[in-house]
Design a protein around this motif. Sequence first.
Motif, mmCIF file in Angstrom:
data_model
loop_
_atom_site.group_PDB
_atom_site.id
_atom_site.type_symbol
_atom_site.label_atom_id
_atom_site.label_comp_id
_atom_site.label_asym_id
_atom_site.label_seq_id
_atom_site.Cartn_x
_atom_site.Cartn_y
_atom_site.Cartn_z
ATOM 1 N N TYR A 44 9.710 -7.000 -12.121
ATOM 2 C CA TYR A 44 9.593 -6.538 -13.506
ATOM 3 C C TYR A 44 10.658 -7.215 -14.356
ATOM 4 C CZ TYR A 44 9.692 -3.497 -17.595
ATOM 5 O OH TYR A 44 9.663 -3.019 -18.881
ATOM 6 N N THR A 45 10.240 -7.869 -15.438
ATOM 7 C CA THR A 45 11.171 -8.609 -16.283
ATOM 8 C C THR A 45 11.227 -8.087 -17.720
ATOM 9 O OG1 THR A 45 9.433 -10.242 -16.785
ATOM 10 C CG2 THR A 45 10.909 -10.725 -14.929
ATOM 11 N N GLY A 46 10.528 -7.004 -17.982
ATOM 12 C CA GLY A 46 10.561 -6.428 -19.329
ATOM 13 C C GLY A 46 11.843 -5.649 -19.575
ATOM 14 N N ARG A 47 11.911 -4.988 -20.719
ATOM 15 C CA ARG A 47 13.071 -4.167 -21.042
ATOM 16 C C ARG A 47 13.114 -2.948 -20.122
ATOM 17 N NH1 ARG A 47 15.473 -4.206 -26.262
ATOM 18 N NH2 ARG A 47 15.644 -1.952 -26.053
ATOM 19 N N LEU A 48 14.227 -2.748 -19.442
ATOM 20 C CA LEU A 48 14.339 -1.597 -18.550
ATOM 21 C C LEU A 48 14.261 -0.289 -19.328
ATOM 22 C CD1 LEU A 48 17.031 -2.564 -15.879
ATOM 23 C CD2 LEU A 48 14.575 -2.240 -15.557
ATOM 24 N N GLY A 49 14.695 -0.311 -20.581
ATOM 25 C CA GLY A 49 14.647 0.893 -21.392
ATOM 26 C C GLY A 49 13.238 1.328 -21.742
ATOM 27 N N ASP A 50 12.257 0.421 -21.597
ATOM 28 C CA ASP A 50 10.857 0.748 -21.874
ATOM 29 C C ASP A 50 10.100 1.129 -20.606
ATOM 30 O OD1 ASP A 50 11.091 0.289 -24.584
ATOM 31 O OD2 ASP A 50 10.464 -1.806 -24.452
ATOM 32 N N ALA A 51 10.746 0.961 -19.464
ATOM 33 C CA ALA A 51 10.114 1.281 -18.178
ATOM 34 C C ALA A 51 10.737 2.549 -17.611
ATOM 35 C CB ALA A 51 10.296 0.132 -17.194
ATOM 36 N N GLU A 52 9.923 3.334 -16.950
ATOM 37 C CA GLU A 52 10.415 4.570 -16.346
ATOM 38 C C GLU A 52 10.668 4.363 -14.860
ATOM 39 O OE1 GLU A 52 9.049 9.257 -15.681
ATOM 40 O OE2 GLU A 52 7.873 7.931 -16.970
ATOM 41 N N TYR A 53 11.828 4.832 -14.387
ATOM 42 C CA TYR A 53 12.070 4.855 -12.948
ATOM 43 C C TYR A 53 11.401 6.131 -12.465
ATOM 44 C CZ TYR A 53 14.530 4.226 -8.509
ATOM 45 O OH TYR A 53 14.840 4.033 -7.174
ATOM 46 N N ASP A 54 10.168 5.985 -12.060
ATOM 47 C CA ASP A 54 9.250 7.109 -11.896
ATOM 48 C C ASP A 54 9.151 7.613 -10.465
ATOM 49 O OD1 ASP A 54 6.846 8.731 -12.844
ATOM 50 O OD2 ASP A 54 5.901 7.492 -11.304
ATOM 51 N N HIS A 55 9.136 8.950 -10.333
ATOM 52 C CA HIS A 55 8.784 9.563 -9.053
ATOM 53 C C HIS A 55 7.259 9.511 -8.944
ATOM 54 C CE1 HIS A 55 12.780 11.476 -9.630
ATOM 55 N NE2 HIS A 55 12.845 11.386 -8.315
ATOM 56 N N LEU A 56 6.748 8.755 -7.979
ATOM 57 C CA LEU A 56 5.292 8.663 -7.828
ATOM 58 C C LEU A 56 4.695 10.060 -7.683
ATOM 59 C CD1 LEU A 56 2.746 6.996 -7.541
ATOM 60 C CD2 LEU A 56 3.207 6.827 -5.090
ATOM 61 N N ILE A 57 5.232 10.854 -6.751
ATOM 62 C CA ILE A 57 4.917 12.281 -6.707
ATOM 63 C C ILE A 57 6.043 12.948 -7.480
ATOM 64 C CG2 ILE A 57 4.531 14.319 -5.267
ATOM 65 C CD1 ILE A 57 3.831 12.467 -2.965
ATOM 66 N N SER A 58 5.732 13.440 -8.644
ATOM 67 C CA SER A 58 6.770 13.980 -9.520
ATOM 68 C C SER A 58 7.500 15.157 -8.872
ATOM 69 C CB SER A 58 6.162 14.413 -10.853
ATOM 70 O OG SER A 58 5.269 15.492 -10.663
ATOM 71 N N LEU A 59 8.695 15.421 -9.360
ATOM 72 C CA LEU A 59 9.472 16.542 -8.832
ATOM 73 C C LEU A 59 8.739 17.858 -9.043
ATOM 74 C CD1 LEU A 59 13.109 15.621 -9.943
ATOM 75 C CD2 LEU A 59 11.923 15.075 -7.811
ATOM 76 N N GLU A 60 7.995 17.968 -10.145
ATOM 77 C CA GLU A 60 7.268 19.203 -10.423
ATOM 78 C C GLU A 60 6.039 19.364 -9.533
ATOM 79 O OE1 GLU A 60 5.782 19.298 -14.426
ATOM 80 O OE2 GLU A 60 5.075 17.229 -14.342
ATOM 81 N N LEU A 61 5.754 18.324 -8.729
ATOM 82 C CA LEU A 61 4.675 18.414 -7.744
ATOM 83 C C LEU A 61 5.229 18.344 -6.318
ATOM 84 C CD1 LEU A 61 1.911 16.182 -9.381
ATOM 85 C CD2 LEU A 61 1.926 18.682 -9.167
ATOM 86 N N GLY A 62 6.539 18.585 -6.188
ATOM 87 C CA GLY A 62 7.136 18.600 -4.860
ATOM 88 C C GLY A 62 7.467 17.244 -4.299
ATOM 89 N N GLY A 63 7.659 16.248 -5.177
ATOM 90 C CA GLY A 63 8.046 14.929 -4.705
ATOM 91 C C GLY A 63 9.513 14.893 -4.295
ATOM 92 N N ASP A 64 9.857 13.991 -3.386
ATOM 93 C CA ASP A 64 11.253 13.894 -2.961
ATOM 94 C C ASP A 64 12.091 13.285 -4.088
ATOM 95 O OD1 ASP A 64 12.907 14.075 -0.240
ATOM 96 O OD2 ASP A 64 13.664 12.405 -1.426
ATOM 97 N N PRO A 65 13.297 13.832 -4.337
ATOM 98 C CA PRO A 65 14.117 13.396 -5.471
ATOM 99 C C PRO A 65 14.636 11.972 -5.388
ATOM 100 C CG PRO A 65 14.780 15.588 -4.743
ATOM 101 C CD PRO A 65 13.870 15.030 -3.691
ATOM 102 N N ASN A 66 14.995 11.495 -4.175
ATOM 103 C CA ASN A 66 15.657 10.186 -4.123
ATOM 104 C C ASN A 66 15.232 9.339 -2.934
ATOM 105 O OD1 ASN A 66 17.513 8.359 -5.365
ATOM 106 N ND2 ASN A 66 19.006 8.797 -3.764
#
Length: 225
Positions: free
Chosen positions: A138-160
């Motif tokens: 990825y070479t775009g602006r990091l501020g425009d990209a989300e470091y995303d939890h594929l399974i979100s925390l609100e769906l029980g995804g692992d935090p780290n």
Amino acid sequence: MELVRRAVPPVLLSCLLLTGCSSGSQPGASTSGKDGTPAAGPSGTAASPGAAGIPVGAGPQKTYTVQQQPAAGSCRYRTEKGEPLEDTSCTPGATSPAVTQANLAATICRKGGYTKGIRPPESVTGPEKRANAASYGYTGRLGDAEYDHLISLELGGDPNDARNLWVEPPDPGHKTGSGVNNLKDPVESKLHTAVCSGKVTLRAAQQAIVTDWTTALSKLGLNPS
């Protein structure tokens, strides 16, 4: 000439009969990713598939450490309906063992929220995000990209767990410099509501989002259109 018969040691004989002995193999060892390295979550924990084949991470930690990311350039984005999707070899998702169908009311569905107290600090996610951007090229602006939890925390995804985090590019048509804003977030919110209301199971929601977040709602009958 009389043949000389040598006794076979009992341990070796047992090994040969069981046909399960091989030099150099380690129980539970597995490989994942394109460089053949062992799949690992936080603190080097080996990949552990859950009931639906999704890896299980270490769960919330009192202190988080920066996790190693896939090798630079080893991951490739996919697209569906123009939206960016993760490389399933690099980012298969990982669930938290702290969240189960039986304890939803005490975890992700509890009043007052659950995710705020388990998020890793920016001092950890910042370096991880930069390294993961290199993983995906990825070479775009990091501020425009989300470091995303594929399974979100609100769906029980692992935090780290590195298997559950990826640099998600902005949606098509996103204005450069306007910050993070993507269509995956409202999908996660709708799935969370459905899980907490009992419309779908936690496992079904997790499986749907790791398969393809753009079709997760329709596959579960939550957004037929």
